[in-house]
Design a protein around this motif. Structure first.
Motif, short mmCIF file in Angstrom:
data_model
loop_
_atom_site.label_atom_id
_atom_site.label_comp_id
_atom_site.label_asym_id
_atom_site.label_seq_id
_atom_site.Cartn_x
_atom_site.Cartn_y
_atom_site.Cartn_z
N THR A 9 -2.84 -1.48 5.65
CA THR A 9 -3.97 -1.55 4.20
C THR A 9 -3.19 -1.11 3.21
OG1 THR A 9 -5.83 -1.06 5.73
CG2 THR A 9 -5.83 -0.55 3.35
N MET A 10 -2.39 -0.14 3.20
CA MET A 10 -1.69 0.40 1.74
C MET A 10 -0.50 -0.55 1.31
SD MET A 10 -3.99 2.36 1.02
CE MET A 10 -3.00 3.41 -0.38
N THR A 11 -0.11 -1.36 2.41
CA THR A 11 0.96 -2.25 1.83
C THR A 11 0.35 -3.47 1.04
OG1 THR A 11 1.07 -3.10 3.95
CG2 THR A 11 2.73 -1.56 3.32
N ALA A 12 -0.94 -3.97 1.62
CA ALA A 12 -1.63 -4.72 0.81
C ALA A 12 -2.45 -4.47 -0.43
CB ALA A 12 -2.53 -5.49 1.72
N TYR A 13 -2.77 -3.09 -0.55
CA TYR A 13 -3.72 -2.92 -1.65
C TYR A 13 -2.97 -3.02 -3.00
CZ TYR A 13 -1.78 1.22 -3.98
OH TYR A 13 -0.92 2.09 -4.68
N ARG A 14 -1.55 -3.01 -3.16
CA ARG A 14 -0.95 -3.28 -4.47
C ARG A 14 -1.20 -4.83 -5.16
NH1 ARG A 14 2.63 -0.64 -1.03
NH2 ARG A 14 3.36 1.38 -1.63
N ASP A 15 -1.60 -5.67 -4.38
CA ASP A 15 -2.01 -7.00 -4.80
C ASP A 15 -3.44 -6.87 -5.60
OD1 ASP A 15 -3.35 -9.40 -5.23
OD2 ASP A 15 -2.53 -10.41 -3.41
N ILE A 16 -3.45 -6.93 -7.03
CA ILE A 16 -4.41 -6.61 -8.00
C ILE A 16 -5.75 -7.47 -7.64
CG2 ILE A 16 -5.25 -6.64 -10.38
CD1 ILE A 16 -2.67 -5.75 -11.09
N GLU A 17 -5.46 -8.88 -7.05
CA GLU A 17 -6.53 -9.75 -6.93
C GLU A 17 -7.36 -9.18 -5.47
OE1 GLU A 17 -7.74 -12.45 -8.49
OE2 GLU A 17 -6.71 -11.39 -10.04
N ILE A 18 -6.46 -8.71 -4.80
CA ILE A 18 -7.33 -7.92 -3.55
C ILE A 18 -8.11 -6.68 -4.26
CG2 ILE A 18 -7.06 -6.62 -1.20
CD1 ILE A 18 -4.87 -8.19 -0.72
N GLN A 19 -7.66 -6.03 -5.09
CA GLN A 19 -8.41 -4.98 -5.57
C GLN A 19 -9.52 -5.47 -6.20
OE1 GLN A 19 -5.84 -2.61 -8.06
NE2 GLN A 19 -4.49 -2.51 -6.70
N ARG A 20 -9.52 -6.41 -7.07
CA ARG A 20 -10.44 -7.01 -7.68
C ARG A 20 -11.63 -7.66 -6.95
NH1 ARG A 20 -9.04 -10.31 -12.65
NH2 ARG A 20 -11.02 -9.51 -13.82
N ARG A 21 -11.18 -8.72 -5.89
CA ARG A 21 -12.13 -9.44 -5.20
C ARG A 21 -12.50 -8.95 -3.94
NH1 ARG A 21 -12.29 -14.27 -8.12
NH2 ARG A 21 -10.85 -14.77 -9.50
N PRO B 257 -13.49 1.61 11.95
CA PRO B 257 -14.33 1.17 10.64
C PRO B 257 -14.34 2.21 9.79
CG PRO B 257 -15.46 0.69 12.85
CD PRO B 257 -14.30 1.55 13.11
N LYS B 258 -14.27 3.36 10.05
CA LYS B 258 -14.60 4.49 8.91
C LYS B 258 -13.54 4.57 7.86
CE LYS B 258 -17.78 7.19 11.45
NZ LYS B 258 -18.97 7.06 10.57
N GLN B 259 -12.49 4.01 8.36
CA GLN B 259 -11.38 3.87 7.47
C GLN B 259 -11.75 3.17 6.03
OE1 GLN B 259 -7.72 2.36 9.45
NE2 GLN B 259 -6.82 4.59 9.06
N ASN B 260 -12.64 2.26 6.23
CA ASN B 260 -13.13 1.32 4.95
C ASN B 260 -13.63 2.20 4.02
OD1 ASN B 260 -12.33 -0.79 6.63
ND2 ASN B 260 -14.64 -1.44 6.90
N GLN B 261 -14.20 3.54 4.43
CA GLN B 261 -14.57 4.34 3.37
C GLN B 261 -13.57 5.11 2.61
OE1 GLN B 261 -17.36 7.10 4.89
NE2 GLN B 261 -17.67 5.82 6.77
N ALA B 262 -12.00 4.83 2.80
CA ALA B 262 -11.24 5.77 2.02
C ALA B 262 -9.93 4.82 1.65
CB ALA B 262 -10.76 6.83 3.16
N ILE B 263 -10.08 3.45 1.63
CA ILE B 263 -9.10 2.86 1.32
C ILE B 263 -9.42 2.08 -0.18
CG2 ILE B 263 -8.19 2.20 3.44
CD1 ILE B 263 -9.91 -0.47 3.39
N PRO B 264 -8.39 1.83 -0.82
CA PRO B 264 -8.62 1.40 -2.42
C PRO B 264 -8.73 -0.04 -2.21
CG PRO B 264 -6.33 1.52 -2.04
CD PRO B 264 -6.99 2.16 -0.76
#
Length: 458
Positions: free
Chosen positions: A221-233, A261-268
């Motif tokens: 997750t934390m290698t993918a979050y840097r994609d701004i489009e993922i952050q926005r969409r 599934p609870k990790q969804n609550q703490a990822i950006p």
């Protein structure tokens, strides 16, 4: 399980189900969820794996939504594009200020306070904080709660020494790297019709410890979050389960099924839709627990697809804005692009090595590393074979060089290894430790001497 026709009526007919019609079976009160920083805490409900209870819980949450929110859920699930928030400089400035204010007034933020003390530059990084704001559509309170949960989850999974730095493959242990190379959980380089990246989770015939799976999932997750489009969409999760039984698979671990599934609550990252695809009724209890464990926003965005074959299940995704041909899984549930994904993992590790300082210890050497030691396992390691080739290519240059210049040639080889993301490592128990430049140069010099003897030169 509610079928699609029932869901559609449920979403659009406001008279179909009201708040009073469905008992509120949610085990976590709203007020507690709005304050809790712990991600994995809380007991598992006794009926967590009961399909009827899970569907009743989802119905209860749906009944609480306004008509506008139901329409938003419908659009998210079916891949209907949504306008992103217009990010003006004023909005960003005010939101960053508001985020800090909301963090300050949260009562439960132990891990965040530790991180703030260790490295405030990391916790106040502007782009890092913006990722959490984008995830919550610039709702400062929700972003603040997600932000402190993130540090609590990271502390629980990796400990204090890794709390204020990015997690890399060098931080993963043997089991975690094995799970990573299974390619069964990762972001695909494809999007749905709403422009959201697709994350797949494919059950495999092997079981692993809960923490190993959670740490690997955190890394992904934390290698993918840097994609701004993922952050926005946001992103779309597609979980694929095949076979006649859960036993013996990576899902044969209730603790993991409840916590993942609870990790969804703490990822950006915002999870816009969740699709559970399975072929046998044996998976219904597993999927019920997944739905029960999800946070309230994710529960109502979860859909189940049960058909005779995996490909039939995936074909149903077409109606939700996902092209099934982009999912690299065949009708046997086998991942079809594992070799390609292994190359991607290698390239990712190479980039991490070039970006971050060398760690003090490593559990699993990189293929580009040079391993110091004797015996066939060392000689056949890819990094060692590449080093031998580097030495052979520069042998004549080394032999012609004066005594002082020979060291420069050896330095050139050491740098060639490092430019590929490689390190010179020696074994220390069950870990590997980077050696100094002087030790690396001695290794290169020994190879030149060996080659001279082999060629019969003096």
């Amino acid at each position: 399980m509610l079928d699609d026709s029932l869901w559609d009526k449920f979403l659009w007919d406001d008279c179909f189900l009201t708040k009073e019609d469905v008992p509120d079976t949610d085990t976590t009160p709203d007020e507690d969820e709005s304050k809790r920083a712990q991600v994995f805490s809380g007991p598992v409900p006794h009926n967590a794996s009961d399909p009827e209870s899970a569907d009743s819980l989802i119905a209860s949450q749906m009944a609480k939504l306004s008509v506008a929110d139901r329409e938003k859920v419908y659009n998210d699930v079916h891949g209907i594009p949504d306008d992103c928030v217009e990010e003006t400089s004023e909005l960003i400035h005010n939101s960053l200020w508001g985020l800090q204010h909301e963090i300050d007034i949260l009562p439960d933020k132990k891990a965040y306070n530790i991180a703030e003390r260790l490295n405030p530059k990391y916790t106040h990084d502007r782009e890092f904080r913006l990722a959490f704001l984008r995830c919550e559509k610039f709702d400062c309170h929700k972003a603040a709660l997600r932000f402190v949960r993130h540090f609590q989850m990271k502390l629980d999974l990796f400990g204090e020494d890794k709390l204020v730095r990015d997690i890399t493959q060098d931080d993963l242990d043997v089991d975690e790297m094995e799970i990573l190379h299974l390619s069964n959980g990762r972001f695909l380089n494809v999007h749905d019709k709403a422009g959201r990246r697709i994350n797949i989770i494919v059950m495999v015939k092997k079981t692993y410890k809960t923490d190993s799976c959670l740490r690997k999932a955190f890394y992904i997750t934390m290698t993918a979050y840097r994609d701004i489009e993922i952050q926005r969409r946001g992103l779309v999760n597609v979980s694929i389960q095949f076979g006649n039984e859960v036993k013996g698979t990576s899902a044969d671990n209730p603790d993991l099924v409840w916590k993942l599934p609870k990790q969804n609550q703490a990822i950006p990252l915002w999870v816009s839709a969740i699709h559970l695809c399975y072929t046998k009724e044996a998976w219904e209890g597993h999927n019920a627990m997944v739905k029960t464990a999800l946070d309230k926003q994710s529960k109502v965005r979860c859909r189940v697809h049960c058909c005779g074959t995996i490909l039939e299940c995936l074909e149903e995704l077409r109606g939700y804005g996902i092209d099934p041909s982009c999912i690299p899984v065949n009708n046997k549930g086998e991942i079809t692009d594992r070799i390609k994904d292994h190359k991607r993992i290698e390239q990712q590790r190479r980039q991490e090595r070039l970006k971050y300082p060398a760690p003090s210890t490593i559990a699993v050497p990189f293929c580009e590393d040079v391993l110091l030691g004797k015996g066939t396992p060392f000689q056949i390691h890819r990094g060692n074979k590449k080093l031998q080739q580097f030495v052979a290519d520069r042998f004549k240059k080394y032999e012609r060089a004066q005594k002082g210049a020979k060291k420069a040639v050896a330095h050139e080889i050491v740098e060639a290894v490092r430019s590929n993301g490689g390190l010179f490592l020696k074994q220390d128990g069950n870990r590997w430790v980077p050696v100094t430049d002087d030790v690396a140069l001695l290794k290169v010099g020994a190879l030149f001497r060996y080659l001279r003897l082999k060629n019969g030169t003096k």
